[in-house]
Motif scaffolding. Structure first.
Motif, PDB file in Angstrom:
ATOM      1  N   ASP A   1      21.301   2.924  20.901  1.00 29.57           N
ATOM      2  CA  ASP A   1      20.821   2.050  19.829  1.00 29.57           C
ATOM      3  C   ASP A   1      21.968   1.472  19.002  1.00 29.57           C
ATOM      4  N   TYR A   2      23.190   1.628  19.502  1.00 24.82           N
ATOM      5  CA  TYR A   2      24.404   1.112  18.858  1.00 24.82           C
ATOM      6  C   TYR A   2      24.715   1.774  17.520  1.00 24.82           C
ATOM      7  N   ASN A   3      24.305   3.020  17.380  1.00 27.33           N
ATOM      8  CA  ASN A   3      24.691   3.819  16.224  1.00 27.33           C
ATOM      9  C   ASN A   3      25.966   4.571  16.581  1.00 27.33           C
ATOM     10  N   VAL A   4      26.899   4.644  15.646  1.00 27.39           N
ATOM     11  CA  VAL A   4      28.172   5.323  15.881  1.00 27.39           C
ATOM     12  C   VAL A   4      28.011   6.813  15.627  1.00 27.39           C
ATOM     13  N   HIS A   5      28.556   7.627  16.555  1.00 29.98           N
ATOM     14  CA  HIS A   5      28.507   9.074  16.431  1.00 29.98           C
ATOM     15  C   HIS A   5      29.876   9.659  16.756  1.00 29.98           C
ATOM     16  N   PRO A   6      30.203  10.819  16.157  1.00 24.11           N
ATOM     17  CA  PRO A   6      31.463  11.483  16.517  1.00 24.11           C
ATOM     18  C   PRO A   6      31.496  11.842  18.000  1.00 24.11           C
ATOM     19  N   GLN A   7      32.649  11.707  18.593  1.00 26.96           N
ATOM     20  CA  GLN A   7      32.832  12.102  19.986  1.00 26.96           C
ATOM     21  C   GLN A   7      33.949  13.147  20.056  1.00 26.96           C
ATOM     22  N   MET A   8      35.199  12.748  19.908  1.00 24.95           N
ATOM     23  CA  MET A   8      36.278  13.734  19.786  1.00 24.95           C
ATOM     24  C   MET A   8      36.336  14.257  18.345  1.00 24.95           C
ATOM     25  N   ALA A   9      35.868  13.455  17.427  1.00 21.00           N
ATOM     26  CA  ALA A   9      35.813  13.873  16.027  1.00 21.00           C
ATOM     27  C   ALA A   9      34.698  14.891  15.846  1.00 21.00           C
ATOM     28  N   GLU A  10      34.959  15.895  15.047  1.00 26.29           N
ATOM     29  CA  GLU A  10      33.926  16.855  14.664  1.00 26.29           C
ATOM     30  C   GLU A  10      33.130  16.290  13.491  1.00 26.29           C
ATOM     31  N   SER A  11      33.886  15.726  12.539  1.00 27.59           N
ATOM     32  CA  SER A  11      33.263  15.212  11.327  1.00 27.59           C
ATOM     33  C   SER A  11      34.254  14.313  10.603  1.00 27.59           C
ATOM     34  N   HIS A  12      33.753  13.632   9.580  1.00 32.60           N
ATOM     35  CA  HIS A  12      34.634  12.875   8.701  1.00 32.60           C
ATOM     36  C   HIS A  12      34.065  12.899   7.285  1.00 32.60           C
ATOM     37  N   VAL A  13      34.979  12.814   6.337  1.00 34.36           N
ATOM     38  CA  VAL A  13      34.618  12.778   4.929  1.00 34.36           C
ATOM     39  C   VAL A  13      35.280  11.549   4.328  1.00 34.36           C
ATOM     40  N   VAL A  14      34.502  10.811   3.548  1.00 35.31           N
ATOM     41  CA  VAL A  14      35.014   9.615   2.891  1.00 35.31           C
ATOM     42  C   VAL A  14      35.062   9.895   1.388  1.00 35.31           C
ATOM     43  N   SER A  15      36.188   9.587   0.771  1.00 36.01           N
ATOM     44  CA  SER A  15      36.327   9.811  -0.667  1.00 36.01           C
ATOM     45  C   SER A  15      35.345   8.922  -1.437  1.00 36.01           C
ATOM     46  N   ASP A  16      35.058   9.309  -2.668  1.00 34.79           N
ATOM     47  CA  ASP A  16      34.107   8.559  -3.495  1.00 34.79           C
ATOM     48  C   ASP A  16      34.509   7.097  -3.662  1.00 34.79           C
ATOM     49  N   ASP A  17      35.809   6.839  -3.752  1.00 33.51           N
ATOM     50  CA  ASP A  17      36.266   5.455  -3.919  1.00 33.51           C
ATOM     51  C   ASP A  17      36.394   4.714  -2.585  1.00 33.51           C
ATOM     52  N   LYS A  18      36.056   5.396  -1.479  1.00 33.54           N
ATOM     53  CA  LYS A  18      36.062   4.828  -0.124  1.00 33.54           C
ATOM     54  C   LYS A  18      37.470   4.437   0.361  1.00 33.54           C
ATOM     55  N   LEU A  19      38.500   5.012  -0.257  1.00 30.59           N
ATOM     56  CA  LEU A  19      39.871   4.664   0.107  1.00 30.59           C
ATOM     57  C   LEU A  19      40.555   5.709   0.982  1.00 30.59           C
ATOM     58  N   GLN A  20      39.915   6.854   1.167  1.00 29.95           N
ATOM     59  CA  GLN A  20      40.496   7.883   2.027  1.00 29.95           C
ATOM     60  C   GLN A  20      39.442   8.408   2.983  1.00 29.95           C
ATOM     61  N   TRP A  21      39.766   8.365   4.265  1.00 24.07           N
ATOM     62  CA  TRP A  21      38.918   8.905   5.321  1.00 24.07           C
ATOM     63  C   TRP A  21      39.631  10.106   5.908  1.00 24.07           C
ATOM     64  N   THR A  22      38.975  11.251   5.902  1.00 25.92           N
ATOM     65  CA  THR A  22      39.546  12.467   6.476  1.00 25.92           C
ATOM     66  C   THR A  22      38.707  12.816   7.703  1.00 25.92           C
ATOM     67  N   ILE A  23      39.379  12.826   8.865  1.00 26.23           N
ATOM     68  CA  ILE A  23      38.691  13.044  10.131  1.00 26.23           C
ATOM     69  C   ILE A  23      39.170  14.350  10.756  1.00 26.23           C
ATOM     70  N   LYS A  24      38.229  15.220  11.037  1.00 28.49           N
ATOM     71  CA  LYS A  24      38.529  16.515  11.659  1.00 28.49           C
ATOM     72  C   LYS A  24      38.148  16.448  13.126  1.00 28.49           C
ATOM     73  N   LEU A  25      39.032  16.952  13.987  1.00 30.00           N
ATOM     74  CA  LEU A  25      38.781  16.969  15.426  1.00 30.00           C
ATOM     75  C   LEU A  25      37.953  18.182  15.830  1.00 30.00           C
ATOM     76  N   ARG A  26      37.216  18.057  16.913  1.00 30.18           N
ATOM     77  CA  ARG A  26      36.478  19.180  17.474  1.00 30.18           C
ATOM     78  C   ARG A  26      37.456  20.219  18.007  1.00 30.18           C
ATOM     79  N   ASP A  27      37.044  21.459  18.013  1.00 33.44           N
ATOM     80  CA  ASP A  27      37.844  22.539  18.599  1.00 33.44           C
ATOM     81  C   ASP A  27      37.869  22.404  20.118  1.00 33.44           C
TER      82      ASP A  27
END
Length: 186
Positions: free
Chosen positions: A41-67
């Motif tokens: 359905d063209y929705n984006v999902h993590p693949q190698m990424a485990e998760s991501h967190v976006v700061s409140d101001d949307k200026l920092q993206w922190t991406i964690k990889l899967r184990d």
């Protein structure tokens, strides 16, 4: 197991960031993996990424990889590999170039985590990192991704579901892929 198929064109370029041709994209999706992918359905999902967190101001993206992610040579996939791969892709791809007009810098504060710092908020970070076609932000080992963007890679160590058998490759005639038994799909 081997994957054997007859492609629609000759595979003459082995750098999936270098070429936008369909046959090179297919090769890239066999040999390399991506941080994010699209579903039916063209929705984006993590693949190698485990998760991501976006700061409140949307200026920092922190991406964690899967184990447990590994390259074909058995080396772990690390955040520094992702940073180098994204940087190289961002110099070749139109969407990557646009994304980098927002990017201040990238870093990897931990082996399994990297950050994207933006100058201003950008609404298509994840879509850019998950784009499935020309050019795809495939994840390569840092030593490969450090190849200058204006030169083609000569090391085909991937992170994806199939291992490219370079020793059996005959341009315009034969490309052999072996199933990557270490690959764990999401």
């Amino acid at each position: 197991k081997e994957l054997r198929y007859i492609p629609e064109a000759d595979l003459n370029i082995l750098d999936p960031v270098w070429s936008t041709s369909t046959i090179v994209q297919v090769y890239g999706h066999l040999v390399f993996d991506t941080l994010y992918g699209f579903d039916k359905d063209y929705n984006v999902h993590p693949q190698m990424a485990e998760s991501h967190v976006v700061s409140d101001d949307k200026l920092q993206w922190t991406i964690k990889l899967r184990d447990g992610l590994q390259f074909h040579d058995g080396q772990p996939v690390l955040a520094k590999d992702c940073v180098a791969s994204i940087n190289r892709w961002g110099k070749r791809d139109a969407m990557g170039q646009k994304l980098f007009t927002f990017v201040q810098n990238l870093d990897s504060p931990a082996p399994d985590t990297f950050r994207i710092f933006l100058r201003e908020a950008c609404g298509f970070v994840i879509e850019a990192l998950g784009k499935p076609s020309s050019n795809v932000p495939f994840i390569m080992p840092k030593r490969v991704a450090d190849t200058p963007a204006d030169k083609q890679i000569d090391d085909y160590t991937g992170s994806g579901p199939y291992v490219f058998k370079r020793d059996e490759y005959k341009p315009g005639d034969k490309a052999v892929y072996l199933k990557n038994t270490k690959y764990v799909p999401r």
